[in-house]
Design a protein around this motif. Sequence first.
Motif, PDB file in Angstrom:
ATOM      1  N   VAL A   2     -24.074  -5.606  30.123  1.00 20.36           N
ATOM      2  CA  VAL A   2     -24.677  -5.050  31.267  1.00 20.36           C
ATOM      3  C   VAL A   2     -24.129  -4.061  31.948  1.00 20.36           C
ATOM      4  CG1 VAL A   2     -23.041  -6.144  32.951  1.00 20.36           C
ATOM      5  CG2 VAL A   2     -25.486  -5.796  33.489  1.00 20.36           C
ATOM      6  N   THR A   3     -25.168  -2.692  32.213  1.00 21.74           N
ATOM      7  CA  THR A   3     -24.668  -1.303  32.642  1.00 21.74           C
ATOM      8  C   THR A   3     -24.972  -1.372  34.234  1.00 21.74           C
ATOM      9  OG1 THR A   3     -25.162  -0.376  30.600  1.00 21.74           O
ATOM     10  CG2 THR A   3     -25.242   1.010  32.357  1.00 21.74           C
ATOM     11  N   LEU A   4     -24.027  -0.791  34.960  1.00 24.81           N
ATOM     12  CA  LEU A   4     -24.053  -0.879  36.285  1.00 24.81           C
ATOM     13  C   LEU A   4     -24.195   0.774  36.717  1.00 24.81           C
ATOM     14  CD1 LEU A   4     -21.616  -3.409  37.185  1.00 24.81           C
ATOM     15  CD2 LEU A   4     -23.912  -3.515  37.152  1.00 24.81           C
ATOM     16  N   VAL A   5     -25.017   1.162  37.662  1.00 23.18           N
ATOM     17  CA  VAL A   5     -25.007   2.603  37.864  1.00 23.18           C
ATOM     18  C   VAL A   5     -25.268   2.505  39.627  1.00 23.18           C
ATOM     19  CG1 VAL A   5     -26.285   4.889  38.122  1.00 23.18           C
ATOM     20  CG2 VAL A   5     -26.439   3.230  35.886  1.00 23.18           C
ATOM     21  N   GLU A   6     -24.226   3.338  40.242  1.00 21.14           N
ATOM     22  CA  GLU A   6     -24.009   3.370  41.683  1.00 21.14           C
ATOM     23  C   GLU A   6     -24.850   4.544  42.069  1.00 21.14           C
ATOM     24  OE1 GLU A   6     -20.089   1.914  40.369  1.00 21.14           O
ATOM     25  OE2 GLU A   6     -21.627   3.295  39.565  1.00 21.14           O
ATOM     26  N   SER A   7     -25.445   4.559  43.224  1.00 22.89           N
ATOM     27  CA  SER A   7     -26.140   5.807  43.846  1.00 22.89           C
ATOM     28  C   SER A   7     -25.824   5.697  45.492  1.00 22.89           C
ATOM     29  CB  SER A   7     -27.508   6.003  43.402  1.00 22.89           C
ATOM     30  OG  SER A   7     -27.991   4.603  43.819  1.00 22.89           O
ATOM     31  N   GLY A   8     -26.034   6.780  45.989  1.00 21.38           N
ATOM     32  CA  GLY A   8     -26.015   6.767  47.443  1.00 21.38           C
ATOM     33  C   GLY A   8     -24.867   7.546  47.921  1.00 21.38           C
ATOM     34  N   SER A  21     -26.094   1.927  46.752  1.00 21.27           N
ATOM     35  CA  SER A  21     -26.832   1.001  45.833  1.00 21.27           C
ATOM     36  C   SER A  21     -26.202   0.861  44.559  1.00 21.27           C
ATOM     37  CB  SER A  21     -28.378   1.510  45.336  1.00 21.27           C
ATOM     38  OG  SER A  21     -29.207   1.542  46.867  1.00 21.27           O
ATOM     39  N   CYS A  22     -26.537  -0.333  43.891  1.00 21.00           N
ATOM     40  CA  CYS A  22     -25.837  -0.503  42.437  1.00 21.00           C
ATOM     41  C   CYS A  22     -27.149  -1.002  41.560  1.00 21.00           C
ATOM     42  CB  CYS A  22     -24.808  -1.097  42.414  1.00 21.00           C
ATOM     43  SG  CYS A  22     -24.196  -2.133  41.050  1.00 21.00           S
ATOM     44  N   ALA A  23     -27.578  -0.519  40.687  1.00 20.88           N
ATOM     45  CA  ALA A  23     -28.619  -0.894  39.681  1.00 20.88           C
ATOM     46  C   ALA A  23     -27.915  -1.439  38.439  1.00 20.88           C
ATOM     47  CB  ALA A  23     -29.637   0.175  39.788  1.00 20.88           C
ATOM     48  N   ALA A  24     -28.552  -2.618  38.240  1.00 18.37           N
ATOM     49  CA  ALA A  24     -28.084  -3.341  36.852  1.00 18.37           C
ATOM     50  C   ALA A  24     -29.088  -3.110  35.804  1.00 18.37           C
ATOM     51  CB  ALA A  24     -27.634  -4.650  37.091  1.00 18.37           C
ATOM     52  N   SER A  25     -28.569  -2.862  34.601  1.00 18.02           N
ATOM     53  CA  SER A  25     -29.647  -2.921  33.372  1.00 18.02           C
ATOM     54  C   SER A  25     -28.901  -3.567  32.200  1.00 18.02           C
ATOM     55  CB  SER A  25     -30.074  -1.437  33.093  1.00 18.02           C
ATOM     56  OG  SER A  25     -28.950  -0.750  32.763  1.00 18.02           O
ATOM     57  N   GLY A  26     -29.825  -3.819  31.347  1.00 19.26           N
ATOM     58  CA  GLY A  26     -29.052  -4.537  30.043  1.00 19.26           C
ATOM     59  C   GLY A  26     -29.320  -5.957  30.220  1.00 19.26           C
ATOM     60  N   ASP A  27     -28.622  -6.753  30.056  1.00 17.86           N
ATOM     61  CA  ASP A  27     -28.561  -8.386  30.140  1.00 17.86           C
ATOM     62  C   ASP A  27     -28.596  -9.045  31.318  1.00 17.86           C
ATOM     63  OD1 ASP A  27     -26.451 -11.183  28.625  1.00 17.86           O
ATOM     64  OD2 ASP A  27     -28.503 -10.925  29.669  1.00 17.86           O
ATOM     65  N   LEU A  28     -29.767  -8.706  31.924  1.00 15.85           N
ATOM     66  CA  LEU A  28     -30.079  -9.023  33.506  1.00 15.85           C
ATOM     67  C   LEU A  28     -29.923 -10.500  33.783  1.00 15.85           C
ATOM     68  CD1 LEU A  28     -32.860  -6.740  34.396  1.00 15.85           C
ATOM     69  CD2 LEU A  28     -30.566  -6.308  34.459  1.00 15.85           C
ATOM     70  N   SER A  29     -29.693 -11.342  32.807  1.00 15.19           N
ATOM     71  CA  SER A  29     -29.678 -12.817  32.952  1.00 15.19           C
ATOM     72  C   SER A  29     -28.196 -12.988  33.670  1.00 15.19           C
ATOM     73  CB  SER A  29     -29.653 -13.569  31.681  1.00 15.19           C
ATOM     74  OG  SER A  29     -28.772 -13.319  30.822  1.00 15.19           O
ATOM     75  N   LEU A  30     -27.346 -12.000  33.366  1.00 19.53           N
ATOM     76  CA  LEU A  30     -25.829 -11.987  34.155  1.00 19.53           C
ATOM     77  C   LEU A  30     -25.909 -11.831  35.389  1.00 19.53           C
ATOM     78  CD1 LEU A  30     -23.685 -10.333  31.445  1.00 19.53           C
ATOM     79  CD2 LEU A  30     -24.023 -12.566  31.476  1.00 19.53           C
ATOM     80  N   PHE A  31     -26.912 -10.894  35.769  1.00 16.83           N
ATOM     81  CA  PHE A  31     -26.645 -10.489  37.400  1.00 16.83           C
ATOM     82  C   PHE A  31     -26.915 -11.737  38.288  1.00 16.83           C
ATOM     83  CE2 PHE A  31     -27.137  -7.110  40.275  1.00 16.83           C
ATOM     84  CZ  PHE A  31     -27.518  -7.706  41.255  1.00 16.83           C
ATOM     85  N   SER A  32     -28.072 -12.594  37.912  1.00 14.28           N
ATOM     86  CA  SER A  32     -28.309 -13.570  39.075  1.00 14.28           C
ATOM     87  C   SER A  32     -27.140 -14.661  38.941  1.00 14.28           C
ATOM     88  CB  SER A  32     -29.625 -14.043  38.768  1.00 14.28           C
ATOM     89  OG  SER A  32     -29.622 -14.631  37.230  1.00 14.28           O
ATOM     90  N   ILE A  33     -26.486 -14.789  38.200  1.00 14.75           N
ATOM     91  CA  ILE A  33     -25.535 -15.725  38.227  1.00 14.75           C
ATOM     92  C   ILE A  33     -24.012 -15.391  38.294  1.00 14.75           C
ATOM     93  CG2 ILE A  33     -26.692 -17.109  36.599  1.00 14.75           C
ATOM     94  CD1 ILE A  33     -24.832 -16.300  34.151  1.00 14.75           C
TER      95      ILE A  33
END
Length: 116
Positions: A2-8, A21-33
Motif C-alpha cells: 500500500v502507498t500512502l500520500v499526505e497532503s494539506g 489528508s492521507c490517500a491510500a493506493s495499492g492494496d486497498l483491502s488493507l485500508f478498511s481493516i
Amino acid sequence: QVTLVESGGGLVQAGGSLNLSCAASGDLSLFSIATMGWYRQGAGQQRELVARISNGGNTMYADSVKGRFTISRDNAKSMMFLQMTSLKPEDTGVYYCALDHQIRHWGQGTQVTVSS
C-alpha cells in the motif's frame, strides 16, 4: 503493498487551522481493516503519535492535541484526515500518515509550520 500520500500541510499562524489528508493506493483491502494513524516529527525530535483511528472508528489522541485535533477516515474512499485547530508553534513538524497491518506503512510526510 500500500502507498500512502499526505497532503494539506503548510504555513499557518498560531491559532489557525489546517486540514491534512492521507490517500491510500495499492492494496486497498488493507485500508478498511487496518488501524491508521497520524505521527509527527519536529526538528531534532523523535517521531511521535498524534492520533490513531481503528478500522471501526475508535480514536485516541496524544494529550498535547486533545480537544484541538480530530482524526477521521473514509473507508469507501481509502482516505484518512486530520483536522487541526488552535494550532501552536509546538505543533510544527513533518506529519506522517501510517497504516498498521503486519508492518507499519508510512507516507512521505507533509510539513506543517506554525508561526508565533
